[in-house]
Write a protein that holds these residues in place. Structure first.
Motif, short mmCIF file in Angstrom:
data_model
loop_
_atom_site.label_atom_id
_atom_site.label_comp_id
_atom_site.label_asym_id
_atom_site.label_seq_id
_atom_site.Cartn_x
_atom_site.Cartn_y
_atom_site.Cartn_z
N VAL A 179 0.84 -1.19 0.00
CA VAL A 179 0.00 0.00 0.00
C VAL A 179 0.88 1.25 0.00
CG1 VAL A 179 -1.71 1.32 1.33
CG2 VAL A 179 -1.94 -1.16 1.11
N ARG A 180 1.93 1.26 0.82
CA ARG A 180 2.82 2.42 0.89
C ARG A 180 3.52 2.64 -0.45
NH1 ARG A 180 8.00 3.78 2.25
NH2 ARG A 180 8.68 1.71 2.78
N MET A 181 3.95 1.56 -1.09
CA MET A 181 4.62 1.69 -2.38
C MET A 181 3.64 2.15 -3.46
SD MET A 181 7.84 1.23 -2.01
CE MET A 181 8.62 0.71 -3.53
N ARG A 182 2.41 1.63 -3.43
CA ARG A 182 1.39 2.05 -4.40
C ARG A 182 1.10 3.55 -4.22
NH1 ARG A 182 -2.21 -0.63 -7.60
NH2 ARG A 182 -1.60 -2.60 -6.66
N GLU A 183 0.95 3.99 -2.98
CA GLU A 183 0.73 5.41 -2.72
C GLU A 183 1.93 6.23 -3.17
OE1 GLU A 183 -0.12 5.45 1.47
OE2 GLU A 183 -2.21 4.86 1.16
N GLY A 184 3.13 5.70 -2.97
CA GLY A 184 4.34 6.40 -3.39
C GLY A 184 4.43 6.59 -4.89
N VAL A 185 4.09 5.56 -5.65
CA VAL A 185 4.15 5.67 -7.12
C VAL A 185 3.07 6.65 -7.60
CG1 VAL A 185 2.69 3.73 -7.88
CG2 VAL A 185 4.68 4.31 -9.19
N GLN A 186 1.93 6.66 -6.95
CA GLN A 186 0.88 7.61 -7.33
C GLN A 186 1.30 9.04 -6.97
OE1 GLN A 186 -2.36 5.54 -5.33
NE2 GLN A 186 -3.21 4.95 -7.32
N ARG A 187 1.93 9.22 -5.80
CA ARG A 187 2.43 10.55 -5.43
C ARG A 187 3.49 11.04 -6.41
NH1 ARG A 187 2.27 8.71 -0.30
NH2 ARG A 187 4.48 8.25 -0.28
N ALA A 188 4.39 10.14 -6.81
CA ALA A 188 5.44 10.51 -7.78
C ALA A 188 4.80 10.93 -9.09
CB ALA A 188 6.40 9.34 -7.99
N SER A 189 3.81 10.19 -9.57
CA SER A 189 3.12 10.54 -10.81
C SER A 189 2.42 11.88 -10.68
CB SER A 189 2.11 9.46 -11.19
OG SER A 189 2.77 8.32 -11.67
N SER A 190 1.74 12.10 -9.57
CA SER A 190 1.03 13.35 -9.35
C SER A 190 2.00 14.53 -9.29
CB SER A 190 0.24 13.25 -8.04
OG SER A 190 -0.44 14.45 -7.79
N SER A 191 3.13 14.33 -8.65
CA SER A 191 4.16 15.37 -8.57
C SER A 191 4.69 15.71 -9.96
CB SER A 191 5.29 14.91 -7.65
OG SER A 191 6.33 15.84 -7.63
N ILE A 192 4.91 14.69 -10.78
CA ILE A 192 5.39 14.91 -12.15
C ILE A 192 4.35 15.70 -12.95
CG2 ILE A 192 5.93 13.75 -14.33
CD1 ILE A 192 7.38 11.61 -12.54
N LEU A 193 3.08 15.34 -12.80
CA LEU A 193 2.02 16.09 -13.49
C LEU A 193 2.05 17.56 -13.06
CD1 LEU A 193 -0.43 16.37 -15.31
CD2 LEU A 193 -1.84 15.54 -13.41
N ASP A 194 2.19 17.81 -11.76
CA ASP A 194 2.26 19.19 -11.28
C ASP A 194 3.44 19.93 -11.89
OD1 ASP A 194 0.03 18.70 -9.70
OD2 ASP A 194 1.17 18.50 -7.83
N MET A 195 4.58 19.25 -12.02
CA MET A 195 5.78 19.88 -12.57
C MET A 195 5.60 20.29 -14.03
SD MET A 195 8.99 17.70 -11.12
CE MET A 195 8.52 16.44 -9.94
N THR A 196 4.70 19.64 -14.76
CA THR A 196 4.49 19.99 -16.17
C THR A 196 3.83 21.35 -16.32
OG1 THR A 196 2.27 19.01 -16.39
CG2 THR A 196 4.18 17.56 -16.84
N GLY A 197 3.05 21.75 -15.33
CA GLY A 197 2.31 23.00 -15.43
C GLY A 197 1.09 22.91 -16.33
N VAL A 198 0.74 21.72 -16.79
CA VAL A 198 -0.39 21.54 -17.71
C VAL A 198 -1.70 21.75 -16.95
CG1 VAL A 198 -1.65 19.82 -19.08
CG2 VAL A 198 0.82 20.02 -19.29
N LYS A 199 -2.54 22.59 -17.48
CA LYS A 199 -3.85 22.87 -16.88
C LYS A 199 -5.00 22.40 -17.78
CE LYS A 199 -1.94 25.04 -13.45
NZ LYS A 199 -1.47 24.19 -12.40
#
Length: 145
Positions: A12-32
């Motif tokens: 569960v912690r690893m699944r949450e971690g991979v989702q957080r990493a993906s979400s962080s990458i999306l935020d870094m793109t600046g795409v709205k």
């Protein structure tokens, strides 16, 4: 051949971690705007580990599309700048080995638990001209607990 051993991690912690990493990458793109595919992380077996069949990694592939190619280029450039600012280590940056020479960035997360493969797919000259920023976040191998 020596068999590798994997650290026991809470799935569960690893699944949450991979989702957080993906979400962080999306935020870094600046795409709205645009569209984002929504599949979640997939558990996959890791070969060469003991105990056999109990060591996995998570793979979360998703993409940003339905934007002009120039917007995807800006998002890709934003990632190139933002990843190191957020502690990610870019281990590779340049065209892949395909005939298309697709621009590709590979980066490792600050904690070393995840790697990201980012590809800017320019499909403007194809039958389906939908260009894509394809992202795959992969966890390191771990033994499920």
């Amino acid at each position: 051949m020596d068999k590798k051993t994997a650290e026991v991690r809470d799935t569960v912690r690893m699944r949450e971690g991979v989702q957080r990493a993906s979400s962080s990458i999306l935020d870094m793109t600046g795409v709205k705007k645009g569209k984002i595919t929504k599949p979640g992380p997939l558990p996959l077996d890791c070969d060469g580990y003991e105990p056999e069949g109990q060591v996995i990694h998570l793979r979360h592939s998703w993409s940003i599309y339905d934007l002009p190619f120039e917007e995807l280029e800006k998002a890709y450039a934003a990632l190139r700048r933002a990843l190191p600012e957020k502690g990610w280590k870019i281990v590779s940056d340049g065209p892949d080995t395909s005939r298309a020479k697709t621009p590709t960035i590979v980066a490792d997360s600050p904690d070393g638990d995840f790697s990201a493969d980012l590809r800017l797919m320019d499909n403007r000259d194809d039958k389906d001209p939908t260009s894509v920023l394809a992202i795959t976040v992969v966890s390191r191998c771990f033994q499920e607990s």
